[in-house]
Design a protein around this motif. Sequence first.
Motif, PDB file in Angstrom:
ATOM      1  N   THR A 205       0.608  -1.101  -0.244  1.00 11.81           N
ATOM      2  CA  THR A 205       0.232  -0.493   0.310  1.00 11.81           C
ATOM      3  C   THR A 205       0.728   1.177  -0.021  1.00 11.81           C
ATOM      4  N   ASP A 206       2.142   1.023   0.595  1.00 10.03           N
ATOM      5  CA  ASP A 206       2.707   2.537   1.121  1.00 10.03           C
ATOM      6  C   ASP A 206       3.825   2.466   0.333  1.00 10.03           C
ATOM      7  N   ILE A 207       4.312   1.163  -0.344  1.00  6.19           N
ATOM      8  CA  ILE A 207       6.067   1.731  -0.813  1.00  6.19           C
ATOM      9  C   ILE A 207       5.708   0.818  -2.373  1.00  6.19           C
ATOM     10  N   LEU A 208       5.576  -0.147  -2.747  1.00  7.49           N
ATOM     11  CA  LEU A 208       5.401  -1.301  -3.477  1.00  7.49           C
ATOM     12  C   LEU A 208       4.223  -0.235  -4.974  1.00  7.49           C
ATOM     13  N   ILE A 209       3.178   0.019  -4.484  1.00  5.22           N
ATOM     14  CA  ILE A 209       1.997   0.041  -5.337  1.00  5.22           C
ATOM     15  C   ILE A 209       2.411   2.078  -5.413  1.00  5.22           C
ATOM     16  N   PRO A 210       2.325   2.938  -4.427  1.00  6.82           N
ATOM     17  CA  PRO A 210       2.904   4.432  -5.547  1.00  6.82           C
ATOM     18  C   PRO A 210       4.455   4.366  -6.629  1.00  6.82           C
ATOM     19  N   ILE A 211       5.720   3.518  -5.937  1.00  6.83           N
ATOM     20  CA  ILE A 211       6.737   3.692  -7.090  1.00  6.83           C
ATOM     21  C   ILE A 211       5.919   2.102  -8.621  1.00  6.83           C
ATOM     22  N   ILE A 212       5.354   1.659  -8.942  1.00  6.48           N
ATOM     23  CA  ILE A 212       4.829   1.002 -10.047  1.00  6.48           C
ATOM     24  C   ILE A 212       4.214   2.547 -10.221  1.00  6.48           C
TER      25      ILE A 212
ATOM     26  N   ILE B 196     -11.807 -10.662   3.753  1.00  8.34           N
ATOM     27  CA  ILE B 196     -11.802  -9.992   4.608  1.00  8.34           C
ATOM     28  C   ILE B 196     -11.293  -8.429   4.957  1.00  8.34           C
ATOM     29  N   ASP B 197     -10.803  -8.528   3.282  1.00  8.26           N
ATOM     30  CA  ASP B 197     -10.138  -6.595   2.995  1.00  8.26           C
ATOM     31  C   ASP B 197     -10.549  -6.831   1.672  1.00  8.26           C
ATOM     32  N   LYS B 198     -10.416  -5.227   1.522  1.00 12.39           N
ATOM     33  CA  LYS B 198     -10.242  -5.192  -0.735  1.00 12.39           C
ATOM     34  C   LYS B 198     -10.085  -3.518  -0.606  1.00 12.39           C
ATOM     35  N   ARG B 199      -8.427  -3.073  -1.048  1.00 12.91           N
ATOM     36  CA  ARG B 199      -8.559  -2.472  -1.605  1.00 12.91           C
ATOM     37  C   ARG B 199      -8.005  -2.226  -3.266  1.00 12.91           C
ATOM     38  N   SER B 200      -8.669  -0.992  -3.267  1.00 11.73           N
ATOM     39  CA  SER B 200      -8.435  -0.499  -5.146  1.00 11.73           C
ATOM     40  C   SER B 200      -7.303   0.390  -4.887  1.00 11.73           C
ATOM     41  N   PHE B 201      -6.333   0.368  -5.891  1.00 12.36           N
ATOM     42  CA  PHE B 201      -5.767   1.864  -5.980  1.00 12.36           C
ATOM     43  C   PHE B 201      -5.596   1.573  -8.111  1.00 12.36           C
ATOM     44  N   PRO B 202      -5.832   3.033  -8.326  1.00 15.71           N
ATOM     45  CA  PRO B 202      -6.040   3.690  -9.558  1.00 15.71           C
ATOM     46  C   PRO B 202      -4.474   4.342 -10.096  1.00 15.71           C
ATOM     47  N   MET B 203      -4.349   3.565 -11.181  1.00 21.19           N
ATOM     48  CA  MET B 203      -2.940   5.002 -11.462  1.00 21.19           C
ATOM     49  C   MET B 203      -2.405   5.178 -11.890  1.00 21.19           C
TER      50      MET B 203
END
Length: 371
Positions: A69-76, A361-368
Amino acid sequence: MKIKEIVLYVISMPLKDPFYTHLQTVSNREGIIVEVIDEEGYKGYGEAVAFSTPWYTEETVQTCLHMLTDILIPIIKKTKISHPEEVSHLFAPIRRNQMAKASIETAIWDLYGKQQGKSLASLLGDHNSTIPAGAVVASSSISGAINQIEHFIELGYERIKIKINPPTDIEWISEIRKHFPELPLMADANSAYTLQDMDRLKALDEFQLLMIEQPFAHDDFLEHAKLQSELKTPLCLDESIHSISDVRKAIELNSCGVINIKIGRVGGLQNAKEIYELCLKHHIKVWVGGMIEFGVSKAHNIALASLPGFQIPGDIASSSRYWEEDIITPEIQIENGKIIVPNGPGIGYQMNEKRLNKVLIDKRSFPMGKI
């Protein structure tokens, strides 16, 4: 590769039977499924294989969730990627957290395969059409272990791994050998021993084991080398191997004769393939290890294990080994001791969305957004 969105699914599913080791008993398995979606609607899947508590490595489901959430997806999000080989280099400045890295890297490999219309196995190189299946016995009693082995043999599994620790190791293996004298058998210690147990470990030579896996702590390369010099049975390193640098240490010190390659533990498929190639160059035998995974991770394991240098059956079992119902379709099956390597695009399996949502049990979505 124009990635439109990344979605994290945190799931939890009970095992059919508890999985016993001297470190932890796993009755319920949590994990994270990573979904990477491109602008054309193709979806690639990876899996974070860390456990809920840090008994295997320092990573957990929660640390992976934080890293993604905080490190790898922001890099992508801020990087243009043309090939999945680039991802491991992209994440290299981030220390450790290999399972979090692997979850998104493998999802991008799957997405790339679907975009190209090629199977993951074919993207990795020349490969076999089937792989041999191996099973892990993790019982709280010797009678239970023998019953499990009988069941696995009936199903056609070609290699059995038994969990060991002092003081019951010799008793258990001796009893198993009485029942199954010719069984391809290996023993996994999960760091249960120290050098003070040298004589006890040397006594295992008489049982003609395929290998003894990880008897000492994860950072005990020198101690493993001392033990290997005294043993006829090959040692296998598992928890010790997080990078290609670790493999070089093991080779230089003669710490083992076998290495268990786990995609999650080494940070992804690209790193796993490089470790595989280095091991073959130095005549170190390799096999693909398991993490009580869901079907997504197992599908990636199948593709890796299809490379011709993996001649020892890995910890790759049918979906029904652990789950009443897996999250992929079709489920992974054993036929005459073999698993068929899918030839469909990517991992070759589809997500069972109904099952996924049932165990969610949890779902999080990250638009690029735009790069």
